[in-house]
Design a protein around this motif. Sequence first.
Motif, PDB file in Angstrom:
ATOM      1  N   ILE A 163       0.884  -1.171   0.000  1.00 48.26           N
ATOM      2  CA  ILE A 163       0.000   0.000   0.000  1.00 48.26           C
ATOM      3  C   ILE A 163       0.919   1.217   0.000  1.00 48.26           C
ATOM      4  O   ILE A 163       1.831   1.324   0.820  1.00 48.26           O
ATOM      5  N   ARG A 164       0.667   2.108  -0.963  1.00 47.86           N
ATOM      6  CA  ARG A 164       1.550   3.265  -1.105  1.00 47.86           C
ATOM      7  C   ARG A 164       0.741   4.537  -1.173  1.00 47.86           C
ATOM      8  O   ARG A 164      -0.406   4.539  -1.618  1.00 47.86           O
ATOM      9  N   LYS A 165       1.397   5.636  -0.761  1.00 45.09           N
ATOM     10  CA  LYS A 165       0.854   6.955  -1.059  1.00 45.09           C
ATOM     11  C   LYS A 165       0.964   7.150  -2.562  1.00 45.09           C
ATOM     12  O   LYS A 165       1.780   6.512  -3.217  1.00 45.09           O
ATOM     13  N   LYS A 166       0.140   8.072  -3.089  1.00 41.48           N
ATOM     14  CA  LYS A 166       0.245   8.318  -4.528  1.00 41.48           C
ATOM     15  C   LYS A 166       1.673   8.742  -4.862  1.00 41.48           C
ATOM     16  O   LYS A 166       2.286   9.519  -4.127  1.00 41.48           O
ATOM     17  N   ASP A 167       2.195   8.237  -5.934  1.00 39.23           N
ATOM     18  CA  ASP A 167       3.542   8.520  -6.440  1.00 39.23           C
ATOM     19  C   ASP A 167       4.657   7.889  -5.607  1.00 39.23           C
ATOM     20  O   ASP A 167       5.821   7.992  -5.966  1.00 39.23           O
ATOM     21  N   GLN A 168       4.305   7.255  -4.515  1.00 38.42           N
ATOM     22  CA  GLN A 168       5.361   6.602  -3.733  1.00 38.42           C
ATOM     23  C   GLN A 168       5.896   5.406  -4.510  1.00 38.42           C
ATOM     24  O   GLN A 168       5.115   4.594  -5.007  1.00 38.42           O
ATOM     25  N   GLY A 169       7.203   5.312  -4.598  1.00 35.52           N
ATOM     26  CA  GLY A 169       7.804   4.202  -5.330  1.00 35.52           C
ATOM     27  C   GLY A 169       8.151   4.556  -6.761  1.00 35.52           C
ATOM     28  O   GLY A 169       8.819   3.789  -7.439  1.00 35.52           O
ATOM     29  N   ARG A 170       7.705   5.738  -7.213  1.00 30.16           N
ATOM     30  CA  ARG A 170       8.103   6.141  -8.563  1.00 30.16           C
ATOM     31  C   ARG A 170       9.502   6.732  -8.551  1.00 30.16           C
ATOM     32  O   ARG A 170      10.202   6.704  -9.551  1.00 30.16           O
ATOM     33  N   PHE A 171       9.841   7.356  -7.406  1.00 29.96           N
ATOM     34  CA  PHE A 171      11.116   8.073  -7.324  1.00 29.96           C
ATOM     35  C   PHE A 171      11.925   7.522  -6.163  1.00 29.96           C
ATOM     36  O   PHE A 171      11.410   6.832  -5.289  1.00 29.96           O
ATOM     37  N   ILE A 172      13.208   7.895  -6.148  1.00 25.39           N
ATOM     38  CA  ILE A 172      14.051   7.528  -5.022  1.00 25.39           C
ATOM     39  C   ILE A 172      13.535   8.264  -3.791  1.00 25.39           C
ATOM     40  O   ILE A 172      13.206   9.453  -3.853  1.00 25.39           O
ATOM     41  N   ASN A 227       8.563   6.715   5.494  1.00 25.58           N
ATOM     42  CA  ASN A 227       8.551   6.617   4.031  1.00 25.58           C
ATOM     43  C   ASN A 227       8.429   5.176   3.541  1.00 25.58           C
ATOM     44  O   ASN A 227       8.453   4.929   2.343  1.00 25.58           O
ATOM     45  N   GLY A 228       8.362   4.255   4.466  1.00 27.25           N
ATOM     46  CA  GLY A 228       8.206   2.858   4.063  1.00 27.25           C
ATOM     47  C   GLY A 228       6.809   2.583   3.544  1.00 27.25           C
ATOM     48  O   GLY A 228       5.923   3.447   3.575  1.00 27.25           O
ATOM     49  N   TRP A 229       6.612   1.360   3.057  1.00 25.92           N
ATOM     50  CA  TRP A 229       5.282   0.963   2.586  1.00 25.92           C
ATOM     51  C   TRP A 229       4.315   1.000   3.763  1.00 25.92           C
ATOM     52  O   TRP A 229       4.692   0.764   4.919  1.00 25.92           O
ATOM     53  N   LEU A 230       3.065   1.277   3.448  1.00 30.06           N
ATOM     54  CA  LEU A 230       2.085   1.473   4.520  1.00 30.06           C
ATOM     55  C   LEU A 230       1.412   0.174   4.931  1.00 30.06           C
ATOM     56  O   LEU A 230       0.490   0.185   5.734  1.00 30.06           O
ATOM     57  N   GLY A 231       1.848  -0.908   4.378  1.00 33.21           N
ATOM     58  CA  GLY A 231       1.198  -2.195   4.645  1.00 33.21           C
ATOM     59  C   GLY A 231       0.984  -2.893   3.323  1.00 33.21           C
ATOM     60  O   GLY A 231       1.622  -2.545   2.325  1.00 33.21           O
ATOM     61  N   PHE A 232       0.101  -3.872   3.317  1.00 33.51           N
ATOM     62  CA  PHE A 232      -0.161  -4.625   2.093  1.00 33.51           C
ATOM     63  C   PHE A 232      -1.665  -4.710   1.852  1.00 33.51           C
ATOM     64  O   PHE A 232      -2.452  -4.760   2.801  1.00 33.51           O
ATOM     65  N   ILE A 233      -2.043  -4.707   0.585  1.00 34.56           N
ATOM     66  CA  ILE A 233      -3.467  -4.738   0.239  1.00 34.56           C
ATOM     67  C   ILE A 233      -4.076  -6.039   0.781  1.00 34.56           C
ATOM     68  O   ILE A 233      -3.540  -7.118   0.519  1.00 34.56           O
ATOM     69  N   PRO A 234      -5.156  -5.935   1.560  1.00 32.76           N
ATOM     70  CA  PRO A 234      -5.754  -7.159   2.124  1.00 32.76           C
ATOM     71  C   PRO A 234      -6.214  -8.107   1.022  1.00 32.76           C
ATOM     72  O   PRO A 234      -6.643  -7.665  -0.057  1.00 32.76           O
ATOM     73  N   GLN A 235      -6.133  -9.403   1.307  1.00 33.57           N
ATOM     74  CA  GLN A 235      -6.454 -10.409   0.293  1.00 33.57           C
ATOM     75  C   GLN A 235      -7.864 -10.228  -0.277  1.00 33.57           C
ATOM     76  O   GLN A 235      -8.077 -10.413  -1.473  1.00 33.57           O
ATOM     77  N   ASP A 236      -8.826  -9.830   0.548  1.00 35.82           N
ATOM     78  CA  ASP A 236     -10.199  -9.712   0.018  1.00 35.82           C
ATOM     79  C   ASP A 236     -10.390  -8.446  -0.813  1.00 35.82           C
ATOM     80  O   ASP A 236     -11.482  -8.195  -1.323  1.00 35.82           O
TER      81      ASP A 236
END
Lengths: 121, 836
Positions: free
Chosen positions: B506-515, B523-532
Amino acid sequence: MKQSLLTILFILAVGQLCRFGLPWWAVAPIGAVAGWLFPQMPVKSLAAGFIGGFLLWLLQALWLDMGNEGILSGRIGSLFMGLSTAQLLQVTGLLGGLLAGFGCLTGRWARDLVVQTAKAG
Amino acid sequence: MTIRRRPFEMRSPYPYLRPMRFIRFFFAFAFTGLLVWLLQSPQQVGDKPLPALGAFFNPFSGFWRNAEPADAASRLPQAVKLPGLTGPVQVAYDDQLVPHIFAGNIEDAVRVQGYLLAQHRLWQMDLMTRKTSGRLSEILGERTLPIDRLSRRRGTGFAAENALKGWQKSPESIRLLEAYSAGVNAWMEQMTPAEYPLEFKLLGYKPEAWTPLKTALVYESMVETLCSRDEDLASTIALEQFGLETFDMLYPEWMPGQQPIIPDTGQWKNIRADIPASTKPANADLSGVSEVDPTLSADRDLDGSNNWAVAGAKTRSGHPLLANDPHLSLSLPSIWFQVQIHLPEHNSYGVALPGVPGIIIGFNENIAWGMTNVGQDVSDWYKIAWADSAHSAYLLDGKTQPVEWRVEEIGIKGKPALRDSVRYTVWGPVVYDHLADHALRNCALRWISHDMPERNAFDLFLALNAGKSYADYQKGMANFDCPAQNFVFASRTGDIAIQVQGKFPIRKKDQGRFIQDGSQSANGWLGFIPQDQVPSMKNPSRGFVFSANQHSTPPSYPYYYCSPDFDDYRGRRIYDRLSAMSDVTVDSMKTIQLDNFSIRSGDALPAMISLLDRSKLDAEGTEMAAQLAAWNGSYEPGLLAPTLFEVWFDSLYRYTWDEMYTLREVKKDILLPDSWRLIDLMKNDPGNVFFDRTATPARETARNVVQESFQAMVTHFRQNPKEKTDWAHAKGFAIRHLALIDAFSRTDVLVGGNRNAPNAISKTHGPSWRMIVELSNPVRAVGVYPGGQSGNPGSRYYDNMVDTWAAGAYNELLLLSSPDAMPPARKLTQQTFSAQ
């Protein structure tokens, strides 16, 4: 002539032991044994050993190549600067011949260290 | 044998006193020894290393031994001893050398599968594990050291160790992995050095025992292939260079007109993702990031794949149809191996990865499944704030953290091993700090594949192999993390479905596009999209589901989709074709898999032609323009127009984005826009400043650039008349041997297609397995891959399917109920495996 023939036949027969996991250079000591057992003029020992080794390697390769219908030799040939199957077979024979030939000569001269052979041939 | 002494012979009393005899014996002995020594040392011809000639040419154990009899398969032993089996296992080979395994339980089946894969693909299995674990230099010497060092520093071996730790949580998985390893090792134990695969002899090394870790390494090599791409550095440089507004104009994340895999049907209304606002521009201190970078990212020739399923309502037979063609870097031996696994409880057929138990893509009597890669970016770079000059500690939330060291010992043939210490931070390894001028030398890699899997990929493949219904597929899906895949599904009971399955940050918008700034844990990932909440779709009213690596969802999906791949020409084409079809049959599915039409070129060409002033062309140019104007955008092998178009479009692309290419010349690895941006600007904003070529004093528009690039194309073919040839020849397609040995490659295969067409055959990549399944009773399936079941270049089954594949033909896949059910015309031989 007879000694030469015996040398060649000996290498072809005993060379079949190579099927059972002998190292690749085993054809040289086999040639040496033949050279010892069938003494003749050194140059003839060399030639007969060469022919024996040449035939041993060539015939074995030819046999496998025929069964394989030339699939692999075509590919290996292009790996070695575009050699044809016939040329690959010749190279194979040449290597076997050189090893057995010089092995045979070594055996021939080793015998001379132990046994006096007068005017062999 | 007795030695007959001739009468004239006599013993010499003192032979050793005759020095001549001794000397000549010594010389003959020494010369023979020298010959042996010469022939057992590997030779070098130019830059081409040659094997030790004596061992290699010796017909008893050298390469000739791999010249297996052309009918070797039908001479396989009838009975094979395989310790550890709990009961007899039958293996029937069909005429494509596909083994059909009939076992009493899955463990026995997998043990035999390991044995068979070792028998047919041992060297490939060894090479794949060496590549992933950074052990190529042990066999190839110093020239592969940079490759090994990079894979070690990226932590692919580390990822495999973690994957295995995750799998070990399931006792069943570990039992299967061990049975598979035991099967591989059983083959190796009965093999003599004379029977080693050819490449071992050529490269002069020995195979090693197989272990479950090696299976994990093969699996990680797929992960590395499928989900290691990111454009963080290239995007960061672009943002720095052009500023936010221009960046957004050049690199939008949504291509208008594209068809996401899962459309918005209101299913996400109630998801409250609760994600903080965008962080663009990247809040890292980027100073120094865009300095000289010694390695530019490769051109955008990507892996990609297609899959789809059509509901019975749209098919002629009334049964669902499922198709899959994963596009990968094509090689010999092939990436896939076909196998049938028949057990009392289920019966499945498909392709397996050499080194991995089970079937990855395939079908059984009730369901079929296939995969394409999810384009989502799951690797991010974080700039580290070092706490000391030795870089032994770094700052995180204001506190000093020591780095953890992982020492990699890289063996090098003929040299002492290299010990390389890699720094690991909370984000992951600092990959490039061994290269003093690398732009990412102070950045750590956060990569999903380093995470220990919480769920077990094997459970998914077991569930699919045994699955009977949509519910089984759903239950299996929940076990799969990585590499994320679009799993397409169809069942005999009439269901079709597709699910975007994986572990997604789970990311903020544009997170992971840039260094990003690595000094703040926020600034880490906010978690993971739940399976459901992962995107999925079952039985849509349009009557089909499909994917082609495009965007999983439209922008209305509540989670941010970060991807380096935004073009969607293949997906749109497949969507158009499937929408227009009714009365669908297996044959009409084939026409989509073999469809050479590229919407990209079909879109671009009319715009380019209309901007071209044909009155300014000479006779040759006029003739070429006429050829192009008559072309519809289909990359047929015999046409000249695609050859012309590719050169024209490439020049146009370079002239338009000359700003970026100028930077790339000084090794700044700046992001290149997707080709649809160029086509869109050419049509809708022909005066855009990027059409101006910076090297010329004039102010160019799209019209000028189109004209100049056309001239460049005419000049190119005037200077290189041999390249003015039909598309199949111009493309230069080849299926390369894994060690890039030309003699074992196929460079003579003439095919059409293009990476933007459904038949995505580029120079090196293409459909690595084409499969179409009709979920009738009994299930009917066809398939083919560009290679052969045997890994031995001396076997007729090494590349026997290449021509079938190139001709667009398929083989009937046999899902047999018993070994005797094999049609006699297709039966090669049958073996019985037992423990005794």
